[in-house]
Design a protein around this motif. Structure first.
Motif, PDB file in Angstrom:
ATOM      1  N   PRO A 210      83.830  22.399  25.614  1.00 54.34           N
ATOM      2  CA  PRO A 210      83.454  23.588  25.085  1.00 54.34           C
ATOM      3  C   PRO A 210      82.113  23.861  24.605  1.00 54.34           C
ATOM      4  CG  PRO A 210      84.778  22.628  23.172  1.00 54.34           C
ATOM      5  CD  PRO A 210      84.856  21.668  24.453  1.00 54.34           C
ATOM      6  N   GLU A 211      81.530  25.061  24.317  1.00 56.39           N
ATOM      7  CA  GLU A 211      80.403  25.479  23.672  1.00 56.39           C
ATOM      8  C   GLU A 211      80.433  24.787  22.385  1.00 56.39           C
ATOM      9  OE1 GLU A 211      78.556  28.804  23.876  1.00 56.39           O
ATOM     10  OE2 GLU A 211      78.270  28.945  26.128  1.00 56.39           O
ATOM     11  N   GLY A 212      79.389  24.102  21.627  1.00 56.33           N
ATOM     12  CA  GLY A 212      79.684  23.626  20.323  1.00 56.33           C
ATOM     13  C   GLY A 212      78.359  22.878  19.721  1.00 56.33           C
ATOM     14  N   PRO A 213      78.385  22.258  18.800  1.00 58.73           N
ATOM     15  CA  PRO A 213      77.071  21.807  18.063  1.00 58.73           C
ATOM     16  C   PRO A 213      76.762  20.422  18.584  1.00 58.73           C
ATOM     17  CG  PRO A 213      78.977  21.321  16.561  1.00 58.73           C
ATOM     18  CD  PRO A 213      79.476  22.212  18.070  1.00 58.73           C
ATOM     19  N   MET A 214      75.700  20.143  17.999  1.00 55.90           N
ATOM     20  CA  MET A 214      75.378  18.649  18.441  1.00 55.90           C
ATOM     21  C   MET A 214      75.687  17.788  16.969  1.00 55.90           C
ATOM     22  SD  MET A 214      71.308  17.072  18.735  1.00 55.90           S
ATOM     23  CE  MET A 214      70.893  17.702  20.373  1.00 55.90           C
ATOM     24  N   TYR A 215      76.652  16.947  17.320  1.00 55.56           N
ATOM     25  CA  TYR A 215      77.419  16.221  16.321  1.00 55.56           C
ATOM     26  C   TYR A 215      76.479  14.791  15.909  1.00 55.56           C
ATOM     27  CZ  TYR A 215      81.589  18.757  17.439  1.00 55.56           C
ATOM     28  OH  TYR A 215      82.470  19.515  17.306  1.00 55.56           O
ATOM     29  N   TYR A 216      75.720  14.412  16.673  1.00 57.59           N
ATOM     30  CA  TYR A 216      74.642  13.392  16.339  1.00 57.59           C
ATOM     31  C   TYR A 216      73.286  13.685  16.909  1.00 57.59           C
ATOM     32  CZ  TYR A 216      78.664  10.446  15.699  1.00 57.59           C
ATOM     33  OH  TYR A 216      80.135   9.792  15.125  1.00 57.59           O
ATOM     34  N   ASP A 217      72.284  12.981  16.056  1.00 64.67           N
ATOM     35  CA  ASP A 217      70.817  13.384  16.397  1.00 64.67           C
ATOM     36  C   ASP A 217      70.556  12.709  18.098  1.00 64.67           C
ATOM     37  OD1 ASP A 217      69.362  10.760  16.424  1.00 64.67           O
ATOM     38  OD2 ASP A 217      70.619  10.586  14.748  1.00 64.67           O
TER      39      ASP A 217
ATOM     40  N   ARG B  82      76.918  22.394  25.346  1.00 59.44           N
ATOM     41  CA  ARG B  82      78.204  21.957  25.346  1.00 59.44           C
ATOM     42  C   ARG B  82      78.389  20.611  24.732  1.00 59.44           C
ATOM     43  NH1 ARG B  82      81.888  24.709  28.731  1.00 59.44           N
ATOM     44  NH2 ARG B  82      80.693  26.204  29.934  1.00 59.44           N
ATOM     45  N   SER B  83      79.580  20.320  23.751  1.00 56.53           N
ATOM     46  CA  SER B  83      79.726  19.003  23.204  1.00 56.53           C
ATOM     47  C   SER B  83      81.206  18.950  22.939  1.00 56.53           C
ATOM     48  CB  SER B  83      78.992  19.228  21.748  1.00 56.53           C
ATOM     49  OG  SER B  83      79.520  20.175  20.889  1.00 56.53           O
ATOM     50  N   GLY B  84      81.804  17.775  22.891  1.00 55.75           N
ATOM     51  CA  GLY B  84      82.978  17.241  22.530  1.00 55.75           C
ATOM     52  C   GLY B  84      83.180  15.857  22.645  1.00 55.75           C
ATOM     53  N   PHE B  85      84.360  15.290  22.400  1.00 53.71           N
ATOM     54  CA  PHE B  85      84.881  13.913  22.582  1.00 53.71           C
ATOM     55  C   PHE B  85      85.719  13.689  23.609  1.00 53.71           C
ATOM     56  CE2 PHE B  85      83.729  15.159  18.397  1.00 53.71           C
ATOM     57  CZ  PHE B  85      83.365  14.085  17.736  1.00 53.71           C
ATOM     58  N   ALA B  86      85.369  12.510  24.285  1.00 57.00           N
ATOM     59  CA  ALA B  86      86.066  12.148  25.562  1.00 57.00           C
ATOM     60  C   ALA B  86      86.850  10.744  25.192  1.00 57.00           C
ATOM     61  CB  ALA B  86      85.227  12.125  26.759  1.00 57.00           C
ATOM     62  N   ALA B  87      87.951  10.598  25.499  1.00 53.76           N
ATOM     63  CA  ALA B  87      88.508   9.206  25.707  1.00 53.76           C
ATOM     64  C   ALA B  87      88.710   8.595  26.677  1.00 53.76           C
ATOM     65  CB  ALA B  87      89.889   9.377  24.676  1.00 53.76           C
ATOM     66  N   LEU B  88      88.254   7.064  26.772  1.00 52.88           N
ATOM     67  CA  LEU B  88      88.718   6.573  27.973  1.00 52.88           C
ATOM     68  C   LEU B  88      89.950   5.656  27.836  1.00 52.88           C
ATOM     69  CD1 LEU B  88      85.361   6.831  27.986  1.00 52.88           C
ATOM     70  CD2 LEU B  88      85.459   5.456  29.814  1.00 52.88           C
ATOM     71  N   ILE B  89      90.738   5.621  28.678  1.00 49.61           N
ATOM     72  CA  ILE B  89      92.169   5.088  28.544  1.00 49.61           C
ATOM     73  C   ILE B  89      92.504   4.436  29.758  1.00 49.61           C
ATOM     74  CG2 ILE B  89      92.995   6.379  26.749  1.00 49.61           C
ATOM     75  CD1 ILE B  89      95.119   7.499  28.808  1.00 49.61           C
ATOM     76  N   GLY B  90      93.284   3.337  29.632  1.00 50.09           N
ATOM     77  CA  GLY B  90      93.754   2.774  31.265  1.00 50.09           C
ATOM     78  C   GLY B  90      94.337   1.300  30.618  1.00 50.09           C
TER      79      GLY B  90
ATOM     80  N   ALA C 179      73.786  18.917  13.332  1.00 49.10           N
ATOM     81  CA  ALA C 179      72.710  19.482  13.728  1.00 49.10           C
ATOM     82  C   ALA C 179      73.009  21.231  13.748  1.00 49.10           C
ATOM     83  CB  ALA C 179      72.016  19.219  14.881  1.00 49.10           C
ATOM     84  N   GLY C 180      74.235  21.503  13.542  1.00 48.91           N
ATOM     85  CA  GLY C 180      74.898  22.951  13.626  1.00 48.91           C
ATOM     86  C   GLY C 180      74.784  23.335  15.006  1.00 48.91           C
ATOM     87  N   SER C 181      74.920  24.663  15.183  1.00 47.93           N
ATOM     88  CA  SER C 181      74.995  25.336  16.588  1.00 47.93           C
ATOM     89  C   SER C 181      73.694  25.170  17.405  1.00 47.93           C
ATOM     90  CB  SER C 181      75.473  26.738  16.673  1.00 47.93           C
ATOM     91  OG  SER C 181      77.017  26.849  15.775  1.00 47.93           O
ATOM     92  N   ARG C 182      73.819  24.926  18.523  1.00 49.94           N
ATOM     93  CA  ARG C 182      72.646  24.915  19.449  1.00 49.94           C
ATOM     94  C   ARG C 182      72.663  26.240  20.369  1.00 49.94           C
ATOM     95  NH1 ARG C 182      69.224  20.806  19.191  1.00 49.94           N
ATOM     96  NH2 ARG C 182      69.093  20.830  21.393  1.00 49.94           N
TER      97      ARG C 182
END
Length: 315
Positions: A185-192, A19-27, A11-14
């Motif tokens: 960080p500030e970023g785009p909407m990766y998914y609708d 803010r947008s990004g990826f978060a991994a859950l580990i353990g 969707a490009g920049s908002r």
């Protein structure tokens, strides 16, 4: 059939501040990663059970609100592998860490750091990604034990932040969500905005069936089962979806237990799975289950790929 979830739409920049990004859950296995992720996105996608190594593949889900968009990656538990399936699961979990913006490391509020946590610490020291320590299951111990656990872990690693939650009771989950937005960080909407997962419906249906088996069968059997969706097709009138699925096990004795007396256990697994699939996908389902024996499938490269637990070779 309902459209498969996970169709990515850039969707490009908002507007500024999104803010947008990826978060991994580990353990370690069975520490509550899938339960926490389900509460963070406010919808059940990942299967859960009280047995370790429930999650076998990396599951990606999406949460979006006015603050931004977080893409969560629920990874298999990091553990000492005992077969090729275990090796695949660990490689998936550890390989995810370099691809994300923030790592959530879930631990329980114990009084010491065990061998499993020591291994994870070694893995984390090899990455520059910010790590949030998430002390889960705080409802099971006294407050002093939680504080002691926090002090113990802080002495071993420079965490970006520490969160104390009860994933099962959804306690402090909203606070953790806000913390994550502040770290992205500030970023785009990766998914609708409507997307909640990139998993195909066939894979989600297979995982739901496996979850019901995990919950209903004896402890020794679930580690040795997989579920393959043979057919998933909508009828011409659009009112019903036929799903044919096979539960794969490693021993003839296990097959008898999965089927049960006069087919009672298999029927129970199918009934519970069908109800949840219908609730999640919002369409009626005709679910048929079979059981097949594939000895030592967890050590077979060919069968692991067939059942979706190994990377397919690039063309």
């Amino acid at each position: 059939m309902a459209q498969e979830k996970g169709k990515q739409k850039r969707a490009g920049s908002r507007e500024k501040g999104f803010r947008s990004g990826f978060a991994a859950l580990i353990g370690r296995p069975n520490v509550g990663k899938s339960t926490l992720m389900n509460h963070l996105i406010k919808q059940k996608i990942a299967i859960t059970s009280n047995k370790p190594q429930t999650t076998r593949n990396r599951i990606q889900t999406v949460y979006t609100d006015e603050r931004g968009q977080i893409i969560f990656l629920d990874t298999p538990g990091i553990h000492k592998a005992k077969n090729k399936l275990g090796e695949y699961m660990v490689n998936v979990a550890e390989g995810t860490l370099s691809e994300v913006d923030v790592i959530l490391w879930l631990v329980e509020p114990g009084s010491y750091i065990g061998a499993g946590e020591e291994h994870i610490l070694e893995v984390l020291r090899r990455t520059e990604t910010p790590v949030v320590l998430v002390i889960n299951k705080i409802d099971t111990v006294e407050k002093a034990a939680v504080e002691k656990a926090e002090e113990m872990y802080r002495s071993r690693y420079p965490f970006a932040a520490v969160a104390k939650v009860s994933a099962l009771r959804s306690h402090n989950v909203d606070k953790l969500q806000s913390l994550l937005f502040s770290l992205l960080p500030e970023g785009p909407m990766y998914y609708d905005e409507e997307t909640v997962t990139d998993q195909p419906e066939r894979q989600i249906a297979a995982e739901i069936i496996r979850e019901k088996a995990l919950r209903l069968l004896d402890d020794e059997i679930p580690h040795g089962i997989a579920v393959a969706i043979e057919r998933m097709k909508e009828r011409p009138d659009g009112r019903l979806v036929d799903i044919d699925a096979t539960i794969i096990c490693e021993r003839d004795s296990h097959k008898g237990i999965i089927i049960g007396k006069q087919g009672a256990m298999l029927k129970r697994i199918g009934t519970e799975a069908r109800k949840e699939i219908e609730l999640l996908f919002e369409y009626h389902v005709n679910l048929k289950l079979w059981v097949k024996v594939k000895k030592d499938w967890r050590d077979s490269d060919f069968l692991l790929k067939n059942y979706g637990y190994a990377e397919q070779p690039e063309e």
